[in-house]
Design a protein around this motif. Sequence first.
Motif, PDB file in Angstrom:
ATOM      1  N   ALA A  56      39.447  34.141  38.298  1.00 23.34           N
ATOM      2  CA  ALA A  56      38.212  34.280  37.535  1.00 23.34           C
ATOM      3  C   ALA A  56      37.098  34.870  38.401  1.00 23.34           C
ATOM      4  N   THR A  57      36.944  34.330  39.625  1.00 28.53           N
ATOM      5  CA  THR A  57      35.878  34.822  40.491  1.00 28.53           C
ATOM      6  C   THR A  57      36.157  36.242  40.940  1.00 28.53           C
ATOM      7  N   ASN A  58      37.461  36.541  41.175  1.00 27.58           N
ATOM      8  CA  ASN A  58      37.765  37.823  41.768  1.00 27.58           C
ATOM      9  C   ASN A  58      37.572  38.987  40.816  1.00 27.58           C
ATOM     10  N   THR A  59      37.882  38.755  39.544  1.00 34.55           N
ATOM     11  CA  THR A  59      37.756  39.865  38.608  1.00 34.55           C
ATOM     12  C   THR A  59      36.300  40.330  38.522  1.00 34.55           C
ATOM     13  N   ALA A  60      35.392  39.443  38.923  1.00 41.58           N
ATOM     14  CA  ALA A  60      33.985  39.808  38.837  1.00 41.58           C
ATOM     15  C   ALA A  60      33.615  40.850  39.890  1.00 41.58           C
ATOM     16  N   THR A  61      34.236  40.766  41.090  1.00 43.34           N
ATOM     17  CA  THR A  61      33.889  41.711  42.146  1.00 43.34           C
ATOM     18  C   THR A  61      34.478  43.090  41.834  1.00 43.34           C
ATOM     19  N   ALA A  62      33.821  44.116  42.336  1.00 39.46           N
ATOM     20  CA  ALA A  62      34.275  45.483  42.093  1.00 39.46           C
ATOM     21  C   ALA A  62      35.567  45.734  42.862  1.00 39.46           C
ATOM     22  N   PRO A  63      36.519  46.477  42.296  1.00 39.68           N
ATOM     23  CA  PRO A  63      37.789  46.726  42.978  1.00 39.68           C
ATOM     24  C   PRO A  63      37.574  47.471  44.285  1.00 39.68           C
ATOM     25  N   ASP A  64      38.069  46.906  45.361  1.00 42.17           N
ATOM     26  CA  ASP A  64      37.969  47.570  46.658  1.00 42.17           C
ATOM     27  C   ASP A  64      39.350  47.463  47.302  1.00 42.17           C
ATOM     28  N   PRO A  65      40.003  48.606  47.551  1.00 40.65           N
ATOM     29  CA  PRO A  65      41.388  48.570  48.057  1.00 40.65           C
ATOM     30  C   PRO A  65      41.549  47.719  49.306  1.00 40.65           C
TER      31      PRO A  65
END
Lengths: 577, 296
Positions: A45-54
């Motif tokens: 849940a928390t992670n989907t909030a951050t912008a995708p960064d490889p």
Amino acid sequence: MKKMRPWKMMLAVTMILSLLSACGSKGNENANAPSTPKEEPTNSATNTATAPDPLGKYPETVTVTEVLAFNPPEDPRTPSGITPEQNAYLKDLKEMMNIEVKYKWTVPSAQYEQKFSLAMASGDLPDVIEVDQKNYEKLKKQGMLADLTEAYAQYASPALKAYMESDGGFAMKTFSEDGKQLGIPAFEDPFLSTQILWVRQDWLNNLGLQAPKTIDELEKVAQAFTHNDPDQNGKNDTYGIALQKNLFFWGFDVRGFFNGFGAYPSVGDNQSAWIKGDDGKLIPGLIQPEVKTALGKLQSWYKDGIIDKEFALKDENKAVEDLVAGKVGISYGEWWYPNWPLNSSVDKDPKAEWIALQLPGIDGPAKSLVPKIRSNKIFVVNKKAKNPEAAIKMLNFYIEVGSKKYKDKNKAADGYVYNWFNPRIANPADIETIYTEVNKALDANQTEITVEDANYKNVYDSFKATTEYLAGDTSNATKGINWGSYFSRVAKDGGWGLTRQIKENQQFVYNEFYGLPTATIVEKGGQLDKLMQESFTKIVMGSSVDDFDKFVDSWKALGGNKIIDEVNEWYSTEATK
Amino acid sequence: MKSLKKEFPLHIMLIPGVIVTLIYAYGPMAGLVMAFQQFEPLSGFFKSDFVGLDNFRYVFNLPDFKQVLWNTLLIAVIKMVLSLLVPLILALLLNEITKKWFSGFVQSAIFLPFFLSWTVLGGVIIELFSLNGPINGLISSIGLEPIMFMLDNSWFRGIVIGSDVWKGMGYNMIIMLAAITGINGTLYEAAEVDGAGKWKQMLNITLPGIAPIIILLSVLGLGGILNAGFEQILIMYNPTVYAGADIIDTFVYRLGMFSQQFGPAAAVGLFKSIISLFMVSTTYYAAYKFNNYRIF
């Protein structure tokens, strides 16, 4: 009833208890294992909030479960006693991305297949899994695989994407279904399978012979190697061509020999090959009429002693022993032979000099069979995994740490064991990159290579070996080892150099069938394989060449005809042409 | 009732053994259900489709099955007979040796190969019989053509049987020697008084004395009538001798390795067990009926 003696009672009770506790502890282990991934339910849940960064770091630790088949570390400088859990790559992964790898179990590679079958049977699978094509298909059928389409699109690093697109997206497409990417294939350049011929140049010199271009010339050379004492030791202790009992294997076999006759029975590892016939349909190379001609020639060579009389008893190790001991001067094989075992031959006999040749054919150099796709490793993610994108990030991580930035950090002596880290995808064009980069540096007389990206380490290693070999420097490695690295990857007339020319000049034929074994192949394959091994070996050892016609009839009748239909059905509906 | 009281603790001590048997011998029998299923490991026993006797039909209809079954029977029966006969002769001969140290040495020498694994021994035998091996060295030294033993169907089966008997003979020999030692010595003394020579003593005292053991060994041996020695043949054979030496186990092994067909493999296992059960029961019954002899 009389009361039991106390000691007897105690004995009985202890025995029962020990049994119970033995069972109990086993039960606990099993109960604990699957619960590990559930410990972090909030992360996604928390992670989907951050912008995708490889290469970005998760704010909270993400736990990824894996299983591992491990070989001993390849580098002798690795600290002894290190376990896969202590692999320094895992520590760096935690630091860079806040991903923690937990192994459900680790076993030596030899036991992996069995252990993994058990894990599949019990449904107790980790989050990120390395599978072969067969298990990929099984897991797919059971609906166990997570859809990685989005994770790949959002998180794959440019380097990873470049690798995956290097074949035009062909391999990626093979492992997607209905627009869903179900696996990330660790594929390699299919031309790595190109068959070439390795010959002792010093023996040719001793006998005043030319490098063979046709089968007839090869026959003359092989006869001379057998009867005319090519090593000039005064003993009749040599023979012509190396061969072990599997006619179609991964090395020291006769795939290339058959290719010389325009016959394409196998792509190796006992897998039969399929080529396009004149009517556009696929035909099995195993029953081409050309195979008969080739078998006839092999038979006459056997009679003449060009091939070991007891090849049917020898495995690949025995064949290699003969090559290294200088008993045999010709072998069909792939580009990597100088790296092993020819380097040992060179170290054992300083006069030994090997050259690579395009396959001799009936009227000149012949075409080699090449598979359409070469991929034995696919990384998939369990449907139940909380963070499927973590698998993609881990792939990014491994590619990233191969670059020059990390060259002084990732040392085996500090506990970095690369072949224990999964998921791990190397540049599919690894060998080609080494070839071009090292040659570029050599041509420009550079003392350093200019690559700085993920290919740095591999290119650097080959460059070092090459310069040391050319300078005659044996302070770091033997002449054979340096030569092996140079002549397999870098030399323009060496293993890969020749393979490139074959590719450029279109001197190859594709194996058109790259699908999974069809129903009849699964059902009848074992039998048909037995039939082939038995018939072919016997023909080579002297039974009538016409037995080949009987073989073809039996092969067709025992299911071959049905397999031809099934493979063509696949070809017309599913193949990418 | 009294005896039960006395023996009760002994029965308790049996429990661990019974539990182990239940877990490791009876528990896995549930897996036999695979023989009747189109078994898929991921679906497990409960979700795999039942196919009735299809797996059996499939195996028995394989074109090579008859030849493979025949090879199995032939090799197993000859091995069984010889591995009773040879140790029996050895035991009778050893029994006549009076020098303790010598018979001890011979016993150990004969017993030794029993402890070596086929993985090691197979390689040794292939080397021994190879074209450049010592056996062919002997043959060519007396002026004959060398023979490719391991690649010739007419030799290979003999080598398989011979080496297996040689490897295993020490075990049965020790059992028989032990049985001979158990015979009451006064019988021999009485026979000598009656004027019986060594030969008569052997025929009339030793052989009848160890008959129960011989029967026991043959009954147990018959259970393995379809076991022709998987490990040994797998290590020693090659495609040129398939015709004479491919047995059920090696055949199924290749079938399984090539295509992971668990169903047919389980079907063959069950088939072998049923034949074994049948053979053991009938010989046991026959031994009881005609000889009034019981093992259990």
